[in-house]
Design an enzyme around this catalytic site. Structure first.
Site, mmCIF file in Angstrom:
data_model
loop_
_atom_site.group_PDB
_atom_site.id
_atom_site.type_symbol
_atom_site.label_atom_id
_atom_site.label_comp_id
_atom_site.label_asym_id
_atom_site.label_seq_id
_atom_site.Cartn_x
_atom_site.Cartn_y
_atom_site.Cartn_z
ATOM 1 C CE LYS A 188 -9.384 -13.424 3.537
ATOM 2 N NZ LYS A 188 -8.368 -13.611 2.464
ATOM 3 C CD GLU A 263 -7.333 2.658 4.652
ATOM 4 O OE1 GLU A 263 -6.358 1.952 4.395
ATOM 5 O OE2 GLU A 263 -7.408 3.401 5.644
ATOM 6 C CB CYS A 297 -3.667 2.025 -2.506
ATOM 7 S SG CYS A 297 -2.954 2.518 -0.933
ATOM 8 C CD GLU A 394 -5.770 0.185 -8.086
ATOM 9 O OE1 GLU A 394 -6.598 -0.733 -7.966
ATOM 10 O OE2 GLU A 394 -5.277 0.785 -7.115
#
Ligand code: NAD
Length: 500
Positions: A188, A263, A297, A394
């Site tokens: 997906k 992750e 990331c 973040e």
């Protein structure tokens, strides 16, 4: 060097098929349509094409197909799996330019970085292809009475859910080891960047992967994604994305006891001590936050700079940031392209006011170029304190926050004082300090006097809110496979006799 008009002409030719037919799901080797949503380019917000909006029923069909295909694929000779995965890599390399053009248009990532993305993806397939024949290998663990023999077995059909920032590379990084291990897959991809996932699934089928081994279901996270994480036939979920989505997936997967690999996000420090090679540290600090639009990331989004060198280092950095070229992602000169969409643009730019309100200084950027597309000027905050939101959250854009430190102890305290722990970058020429700091940094991956240079056999992943589990080499197989131990008696050892 190819120029922007040439890239646009080539892109247009590659987009024609998507404009005509949209992006369909690929379930059990068949194109499946149905309800759709629109995907737009971050470059100018123009419509790229329609995309199949995967439903619970589509996920169910894909999971069933993956379940049906699993015994055959798991039993396929590993050398044959290896051959097919190498063939996938060959086909990726043949279509590398097409993949790079589509990826830039779909994500806003600059050509200078994406031109290599397909090749990196091919490398992922080659690397895990070569490991496939040994994936089942285990250990012999003898005792005086028994010979224990371990072996690894593919866990079953798995779900792979990927984000929008570098979708092609990340999909290959997750799917290649699953297939090498003998698992079947339902992928997906992110709803915001679905183009290259479709190309990749087509390549896999062209390479000879049997129907049902790799199924693609597009759609939204709360709909198709959620259904995948809740499906009984799906044994594990490999997920790359935001921390809060990971938490949701863990809850969604609880009833079916899903094995999860996460992750997640990061707020990674680059720590520069005053004895470092400051020219190289400057280049690396700039590269690790302003490449890939900062939508990365592993980006070094916090600059921890020793106060003795801070004035000069920050001034040099601000000057360089002011000269970074923002532009069309398909212009080879461009260093920063547009952010993925309006929602993300609003989030990233909201930190400009947050920084001002909290008392930080905007030393570069803090503005937008304007015009169509979600462009943001690269931004550099200075005079930040460790507890400010710009130092904790973040942002996932081309935005760097500088925080000053006095000494090693304070540097470590600031570096570890966030909820995340994905990567850390340390710049010093003092060997023992490098050893101490890297030992005490709460991060899954640390580079000393280096930018992010990956070596595929090494473990990839984060601690704290940055993730659970590791990818890379044998770590990937540990996730996608079950360990089995068989104990063989070597003789007539004593067995207790009851009821005699
Ligand atoms: P996201 O979490 O919003 O979405 C990721 C994927 O999850 C998408 O495919 C989405 O449709 C799906 N999803 C959303 N809600 C879901 C649900 N309830 N159930 C199942 N699936 C669901 O992340 P994003 O905004 O696409 O990506 C950016 C994030 O990804 C950043 O936080 C970044 O740090 C992280 N990231 C991490 C790594 C890493 O290796 N650690 C790599 C790249 C990106």
């Amino acid at each position: 060097m190819t120029d922007l008009p040439t890239h646009l002409a080539k892109l247009d030719a590659h987009l024609a098929r998507f404009r005509d037919h949209g992006i369909l799901n690929l379930i059990n080797g068949q194109d499946i349509g149905g309800a759709t949503f629109e995907t737009r380019s971050p470059v100018d917000d123009s419509l790229i094409c329609t995309v199949a909006r995967g439903t619970v029923a589509d996920i169910d069909a894909a999971a069933r197909a993956a379940k049906a295909a699993f015994p055959g694929w798991a039993r396929t000779a590993p050398v044959e799996r290896k051959r097919i995965l190498h063939r996938i890599a060959d086909l990726i390399e043949q279509r590398a330019e097409e993949i790079a053009l589509l990826e830039c248009w779909d994500t806003g990532q600059a050509w200078r970085f994406m031109s290599k993305a397909a090749l990196r993806g091919a490398e992922n397939f080659r690397y895990f292809a070569d490991l496939a024949p040994g994936a089942k290998d285990g250990l012999a663990l003898p005792t005086p009475d028994h010979l224990n023999v371990t072996s690894r077995h593919p866990i079953g059909p798995v779900g792979v859910i990927t984000p929008w920032n570098t979708p092609f590379m990340l999909a290959t990084w997750k799917i290649a080891p699953a297939l090498a291990a003998g698992c079947t897959v339902v992928h997906k991809p992110a709803e915001l960047s679905p183009l290259t996932a479709r190309v990749l699934a087509e390549i896999a089928h062209e390479a000879g992967l049997p129907p049902g081994v790799w199924n693609l279901v597009n759609g939204f996270g709360e709909e198709a994604g959620r259904a995948l994480t809740e499906h009984t036939d799906i044994k594990a979920i490999a997920f790359v994305g935001e921390t809060r989505t990971g938490a949701m997936i863990q809850k969604q997967g609880a009833d079916t006891l899903k094995r999860c690999h996460f992750e997640l996000g990061g707020k990674n420090p680059v720590i520069v001590f005053d004895d470092a090679d400051l020219d190289r540290a400057l280049d690396a600090a700039i590269f690790m936050i302003y490449s890939l639009n900062g939508e990365r990331c592993t980006s070094s989004s916090r600059l921890l700079i020793q106060d003795t060198i801070a004035d000069d280092f920050e001034a040099r950095l601000a000057e360089r940031v002011g000269r970074i070229k923002v532009g069309h992602p398909l212009d080879p000169a461009t260093e920063i392209g547009p952010l993925i969409d309006g929602g993300h643009f609003a989030k990233v730019t909201s930190y400009f006011d947050i920084a001002r309100t909290d008392g930080a200084t905007i030393a570069a950027g803090g503005t937008v170029p304007g015009g169509p597309g979600h462009y943001v000027n690269p931004t550099f905050f200075t005079q930040a304190q460790p507890d400010m939101r710009i130092a904790q959250e973040e942002i996932f854009g081309p935005v760097l926050t500088a925080i000053r430190f006095r000494d090693e102890a304070q540097a470590l305290q600031i570096a570890n004082g966030v909820a995340y722990g994905l990567t850390g970058y340390v710049w010093t020429n003092d060997l023992t300090r490098a050893l101490r700091v890297s030992d005490r940094l709460e991060s899954g991956m640390i580079w000393v006097n280096s930018d992010n240079v990956r070596h595929l056999p090494t473990p990839f992943g984060g601690v704290k809110n940055s993730g659970i589990g590791r990818d890379g080499g044998q770590w990937s197989f540990d996730f996608y496979m079950e360990q089995k131990n068989v104990a063989f008696a070597l003789g007539a050892h004593k067995i207790q006799r009851l009821g005699v």
